[in-house]
Enzyme design. Structure first.
Site, PDB file in Angstrom:
ATOM      1  N   GLY A   1      62.357  68.533  54.991  1.00 36.39           N
ATOM      2  CA  GLY A   1      61.196  68.684  54.118  1.00 36.39           C
ATOM      3  C   GLY A   1      61.528  69.196  52.732  1.00 36.39           C
ATOM      4  N   LEU A   2      61.445  68.287  51.781  1.00 36.46           N
ATOM      5  CA  LEU A   2      61.611  68.647  50.370  1.00 36.46           C
ATOM      6  C   LEU A   2      60.281  68.399  49.629  1.00 36.46           C
ATOM      7  CD1 LEU A   2      63.510  69.342  47.891  1.00 36.46           C
ATOM      8  CD2 LEU A   2      63.907  66.878  47.690  1.00 36.46           C
TER       9      LEU A   2
ATOM     10  N   ILE B   1      58.729  31.330  50.743  1.00 43.84           N
ATOM     11  CA  ILE B   1      59.353  30.177  51.411  1.00 43.84           C
ATOM     12  C   ILE B   1      58.582  29.809  52.686  1.00 43.84           C
ATOM     13  CG2 ILE B   1      61.444  29.466  52.689  1.00 43.84           C
ATOM     14  CD1 ILE B   1      63.066  30.890  50.433  1.00 43.84           C
TER      15      ILE B   1
ATOM     16  N   GLY C   1      56.775  65.555  44.059  1.00 45.66           N
ATOM     17  CA  GLY C   1      57.619  64.548  44.700  1.00 45.66           C
ATOM     18  C   GLY C   1      58.893  64.387  43.899  1.00 45.66           C
TER      19      GLY C   1
ATOM     20  N   GLY D   1      51.986  29.765  53.801  1.00 44.84           N
ATOM     21  CA  GLY D   1      50.872  30.437  54.498  1.00 44.84           C
ATOM     22  C   GLY D   1      51.319  31.154  55.764  1.00 44.84           C
TER      23      GLY D   1
ATOM     24  N   GLU E   1      63.320  58.920  49.027  1.00 41.09           N
ATOM     25  CA  GLU E   1      64.564  59.564  48.546  1.00 41.09           C
ATOM     26  C   GLU E   1      64.787  59.315  47.056  1.00 41.09           C
ATOM     27  OE1 GLU E   1      67.950  59.890  51.019  1.00 41.09           O
ATOM     28  OE2 GLU E   1      66.796  59.497  52.846  1.00 41.09           O
TER      29      GLU E   1
END
Ligand SMILES: Cc1cc2nc3c(=O)[nH]c(=O)nc-3n(C[C@H](O)[C@H](O)[C@H](O)COP(=O)(O)OP(=O)(O)OC[C@H]3O[C@@H](n4cnc5c(N)ncnc54)[C@H](O)[C@@H]3O)c2cc1C
Length: 398
Positions: A143-144, A356, A150, A359, A382
């Site tokens: 946890g940063l 490519i 952020g 649909g 990150e």
């Protein structure tokens, strides 16, 4: 799977002697083959269900732990695989080629939580946590990031205050991979003044510690089987023995951890790009319009040529950063370049793959729709692409 099963280049024992080479080592081939078989039977059949319902498949990670995939860089003395970065990159690419979510969780567990303890933990902490993390018995979180900080992580508000032999932590972390399910987390906290480079400290906190809990789980665009949640600390008391490294060293530690972590996010992006390309190439030879396979239209063939070129360039950049890591050299610039380029390529290739498929590419019946959604995380997690450019420009303007 561990480095003593073969004595080929790339294992930790001789990683420092290894020059960057352009062919896979025996270890890398073995990892590739093993993961392809594993992914085919254990990931592919379930991944759309996990994606749809946002299920984090913990049991899969236990199996990956048994295979040595949860402690790839951890030395064998702590029950890890004892491999170097070439093998690590290969493993993340092969998993992500099938499912980005599993690749992301594997990268966060290996590089961030486990990587932080491996690099900065003392012997007692390494003996306590690494064997459980490396075998997948425990899932790790790191946890940063916070709700308001952020990219600008230095301004974090989560605070730790000393009280005798204990530290009392208050605050929350956001967007944390395994924030709810993680058995142990490395948490970066403010222990000094705002913006003081010596004012941040890393703690290792076990699930079950009073005042420590997971919070809201995010409902995401992609990477839906990788759990992303809040981590909450309310008067959470942790003993001083849970400090990683020195008090005040946390920010510098985090930046070093990210140097390695960014290589794994680059590998994640590359894996997604390869998966999307494989699917688009096959489809382009099968799908007929105007009486011939669409691959025979130059517009499609040239698109495939561009995709292949970008993939190969990204791969070279990633292994160039991995090479520096294996040699124990500083890789801040190279890992940021690899992360920036490979993650943008991931989005571009996945977008072209959807095109490519026409649909059909817009439906969940074909794999490119998921690659397209998953790829976007790579340009954000990150450190965003903009932050990578900041890191690269700072390094070249020094
Ligand atoms: C699925 C997922 C998993 C994650 N896992 C983890 C985890 O396990 N642990 C953890 O700590 N974090 C985790 N994160 C958080 C992630 O690292 C952050 O989201 C990321 O660093 C960006 O921060 P932010 O979201 O606050 O965006 P902000 O910092 O608010 O950025 C918003 C926009 O502004 C731009 N910007 C900001 N500053 C500058 C600048 N100086 N120059 C130019 N542009 C700028 C950014 O590039 C971006 O485009 C995760 C995120 C996601 C989506």
């Amino acid at each position: 799977m561990n480095s003593s099963q073969t004595s080929m280049p790339g294992s930790v024992d001789n990683a420092t002697d290894q020059m960057m080479n352009f062919s896979y080592t025996e270890n890398q081939k073995m990892i590739s083959d093993t993961i392809r078989k594993f992914a085919e039977t254990q990931i592919k059949p379930k991944m759309m269900e996990w994606d749809e319902d946002q299920i984090f498949p913990v049991e899969l990670f236990r199996k990956m732990g048994e295979m040595g995939l949860m402690g790839i860089l951890v030395p064998q003395q702590y029950n890890g695989s004892g491999f170097g970065y070439y093998e690590y990159v290969t493993a993340i690419v092969e998993i992500s080629r099938v499912c980005g979510s599993i690749g992301l969780s594997m990268a966060a567990h290996n590089s961030l939580c486990t990587g932080h303890i491996l690099q900065f933990g003392n012997e007692e902490q390494k003996k306590k946590y690494l064997p459980k993390l490396a075998t997948g018995e425990w899932i790790g979180a790191w946890g940063l990031t916070e709700a308001n900080t952020g990219s600008d992580a230095m301004r974090m508000r989560c605070v730790a205050k000393q009280d005798g032999d204990y530290w009392v932590i208050n605050g929350s972390k956001n967007w944390i991979t395994h924030g709810i399910t993680g058995d142990v987390a490395v948490v970066l906290t403010r222990t000094g003044d705002l913006l003081d480079p010596d004012g941040i400290t890393a703690f290792v906190i076990e699930r079950g510690t009073k005042g420590f809990r997971g919070g809201k789980k995010e409902n995401k665009l992609g990477m839906r089987a990788s759990e992303t949640a809040e981590l909450i600390m309310e008067d959470c008391r942790v003993h001083k023995s849970q400090v990683l490294g020195k008090v005040g060293d946390g920010f510098r530690q985090a930046m070093k951890v990210l140097d390695g972590g960014r290589i794994s996010i680059a590998a994640l992006g590359l894996g997604i790009a390869k998966g999307a390309f494989d699917a688009a190439l096959k489809y382009s030879k099968e799908r007929e319009q105007f009486g011939k396979p669409i691959s025979e239209f130059q517009a499609i063939a040239f698109k495939l040529a561009d995709m292949a070129t970008k993939i190969e360039a990204a791969e070279l950049l990633i292994f160039s950063a991995a090479d520096l890591k294996n040699k124990g050299q500083k890789c801040t610039k190279q890992s940021a370049i690899a992360k920036y380029y490979a993650s943008e390529v991931s989005v571009e290739v996945a977008t072209d793959a959807v095109q490519i498929f026409g649909g059909y590419g817009y439906t969940k019946d074909f794999p490119v729709e998921k690659f397209y959604r998953d790829s976007k995380l790579c340009t954000i997690g990150e450190g965003t692409s903009e932050i990578q450019k900041l890191v690269i420009s700072r390094e070249i303007l020094k």
